[in-house]
Design a protein around this motif. Structure first.
Motif, PDB file in Angstrom:
ATOM      1  N   ASP A  82      13.652  -3.210  19.092  1.00 19.74           N
ATOM      2  CA  ASP A  82      12.512  -3.018  18.195  1.00 19.74           C
ATOM      3  C   ASP A  82      12.811  -1.974  17.099  1.00 19.74           C
ATOM      4  OD1 ASP A  82      12.595  -0.896  19.978  1.00 19.74           O
ATOM      5  OD2 ASP A  82      10.422  -0.749  20.185  1.00 19.74           O
ATOM      6  N   ALA A  83      14.081  -1.704  16.859  1.00 20.11           N
ATOM      7  CA  ALA A  83      14.471  -0.720  15.836  1.00 20.11           C
ATOM      8  C   ALA A  83      14.005  -1.169  14.457  1.00 20.11           C
ATOM      9  CB  ALA A  83      15.984  -0.518  15.843  1.00 20.11           C
ATOM     10  N   ASN A  84      13.592  -0.193  13.649  1.00 21.62           N
ATOM     11  CA  ASN A  84      13.210  -0.487  12.266  1.00 21.62           C
ATOM     12  C   ASN A  84      13.442   0.739  11.406  1.00 21.62           C
ATOM     13  OD1 ASN A  84      10.516   1.035  11.850  1.00 21.62           O
ATOM     14  ND2 ASN A  84      10.238  -0.012  13.817  1.00 21.62           N
ATOM     15  N   VAL A  85      13.516   0.503  10.109  1.00 21.87           N
ATOM     16  CA  VAL A  85      13.693   1.569   9.136  1.00 21.87           C
ATOM     17  C   VAL A  85      12.855   1.211   7.909  1.00 21.87           C
ATOM     18  CG1 VAL A  85      15.816   0.516   8.212  1.00 21.87           C
ATOM     19  CG2 VAL A  85      15.370   2.928   7.796  1.00 21.87           C
ATOM     20  N   ALA A 103       0.821  -1.210   0.000  1.00 16.13           N
ATOM     21  CA  ALA A 103       0.000   0.000   0.000  1.00 16.13           C
ATOM     22  C   ALA A 103       0.861   1.269   0.000  1.00 16.13           C
ATOM     23  CB  ALA A 103      -0.943   0.005   1.202  1.00 16.13           C
ATOM     24  N   GLY A 104       1.956   1.245   0.742  1.00 16.31           N
ATOM     25  CA  GLY A 104       2.828   2.415   0.817  1.00 16.31           C
ATOM     26  C   GLY A 104       4.058   2.310  -0.054  1.00 16.31           C
ATOM     27  N   ASP A 105       4.259   1.176  -0.714  1.00 21.31           N
ATOM     28  CA  ASP A 105       5.431   0.889  -1.544  1.00 21.31           C
ATOM     29  C   ASP A 105       6.739   1.162  -0.804  1.00 21.31           C
ATOM     30  OD1 ASP A 105       6.773  -0.075  -3.785  1.00 21.31           O
ATOM     31  OD2 ASP A 105       6.932   1.920  -4.673  1.00 21.31           O
ATOM     32  N   PHE A 106       6.883   0.512   0.356  1.00 23.94           N
ATOM     33  CA  PHE A 106       8.125   0.560   1.107  1.00 23.94           C
ATOM     34  C   PHE A 106       8.306  -0.771   1.827  1.00 23.94           C
ATOM     35  CE2 PHE A 106       4.915   2.282   3.968  1.00 23.94           C
ATOM     36  CZ  PHE A 106       5.151   1.598   5.161  1.00 23.94           C
ATOM     37  N   THR A 107       9.528  -1.024   2.270  1.00 19.74           N
ATOM     38  CA  THR A 107       9.835  -2.218   3.047  1.00 19.74           C
ATOM     39  C   THR A 107      10.297  -1.793   4.426  1.00 19.74           C
ATOM     40  OG1 THR A 107      10.338  -3.661   1.198  1.00 19.74           O
ATOM     41  CG2 THR A 107      11.469  -4.148   3.250  1.00 19.74           C
ATOM     42  N   VAL A 108       9.770  -2.478   5.435  1.00 21.99           N
ATOM     43  CA  VAL A 108      10.186  -2.232   6.809  1.00 21.99           C
ATOM     44  C   VAL A 108      11.272  -3.248   7.157  1.00 21.99           C
ATOM     45  CG1 VAL A 108       9.507  -2.118   9.231  1.00 21.99           C
ATOM     46  CG2 VAL A 108       7.894  -1.433   7.443  1.00 21.99           C
ATOM     47  N   VAL A 109      12.458  -2.746   7.511  1.00 22.74           N
ATOM     48  CA  VAL A 109      13.567  -3.598   7.962  1.00 22.74           C
ATOM     49  C   VAL A 109      13.573  -3.521   9.479  1.00 22.74           C
ATOM     50  CG1 VAL A 109      16.057  -3.949   7.924  1.00 22.74           C
ATOM     51  CG2 VAL A 109      14.883  -3.116   5.869  1.00 22.74           C
ATOM     52  N   ARG A 110      13.475  -4.697  10.123  1.00 25.37           N
ATOM     53  CA  ARG A 110      13.410  -4.750  11.591  1.00 25.37           C
ATOM     54  C   ARG A 110      14.571  -5.557  12.149  1.00 25.37           C
ATOM     55  NH1 ARG A 110       8.025  -5.153  10.131  1.00 25.37           N
ATOM     56  NH2 ARG A 110       6.675  -3.623  11.137  1.00 25.37           N
ATOM     57  N   VAL A 111      15.039  -5.109  13.301  1.00 27.00           N
ATOM     58  CA  VAL A 111      16.013  -5.874  14.078  1.00 27.00           C
ATOM     59  C   VAL A 111      15.289  -7.108  14.597  1.00 27.00           C
ATOM     60  CG1 VAL A 111      17.416  -5.859  16.170  1.00 27.00           C
ATOM     61  CG2 VAL A 111      17.316  -3.834  14.726  1.00 27.00           C
ATOM     62  N   ASP A 112      16.003  -8.219  14.679  1.00 28.24           N
ATOM     63  CA  ASP A 112      15.401  -9.457  15.157  1.00 28.24           C
ATOM     64  C   ASP A 112      16.036  -9.868  16.485  1.00 28.24           C
ATOM     65  OD1 ASP A 112      13.805 -11.716  15.223  1.00 28.24           O
ATOM     66  OD2 ASP A 112      15.046 -12.849  13.813  1.00 28.24           O
TER      67      ASP A 112
END
Length: 184
Positions: free
Chosen positions: A169-172, A60-69
């Motif tokens: 919980d960091a993400n970009v 929907a927003g045409d982006f990818t969320v990269v999250r720390v695991d």
């Protein structure tokens, strides 16, 4: 006298036109990873098997969320690419958003590290908070330096690591990563 001035003016004009008409190819896209493609990247494969992360594509927003695991830093890695640093090379990344408490970083990790420590990657963009759909572009040749480029023979095969940094919980949010070659 008028003839001499006219001839001089014509010569100056011709030289200016020749100099300005010099052909330049400009920047060319070598490879572009869209948000959807970045959403398919796998977790970082680090030397001691930490710094993991996930990628989730938001159509929907045409982006990818990269999250720390589970750590305070980690992320994803690209498929293998080859950077031809015998040519002027740039990498541009578009970041949609990163929370003010978090940062992100971009590294290039050689497939066959030439020096100890290179298995942890070479910083292209150090920890930062750039966001709001802005592009960050780095001159890879300048960032890595001539000695390192020579060490790898001008061409380096490897992967990009894109990490979120700062908390468990960091993400970009990322829109694209593009490799360019050429001159401005």
């Amino acid at each position: 006298m008028k003839k001499i001035l006219t001839i001089a003016l014509v010569l100056v004009t011709m030289l200016t036109l020749v100099a300005c008409g010099k052909s330049q190819d400009g920047l060319k896209v070598v490879e572009k990873f869209t948000a959807q493609q970045i959403g398919e990247w796998g977790s970082t494969q680090s030397p001691n098997d930490d710094s993991k992360g996930t990628a989730t594509y938001n159509a929907a927003g045409d982006f990818t969320v990269v999250r720390v695991d589970g750590d305070t830093w980690g992320g994803i890695q690209s498929p293998v690419v080859t950077l031809d640093l015998t040519k002027q090379t740039y990498v541009a990344i578009q970041i949609k958003e990163v929370n003010d408490l978090f940062k992100w970083t971009l590294k290039f990790v050689p497939s066959d590290p030439a020096l100890e420590g290179h298995e942890w990657g070479l910083y292209l963009v150090e920890d930062n908070g750039m966001k709001w759909n802005k592009y960050v572009m780095v001159d890879v040749n300048e960032q890595l330096g001539e000695d390192l480029i020579d060490l790898y023979g001008g061409k380096i095969e490897g992967v990009f690591w894109l990490w979120a940094v700062g908390a468990a919980d960091a993400n970009v949010e990322v829109r694209s990563l593009t490799i360019f070659q050429g001159d401005f």
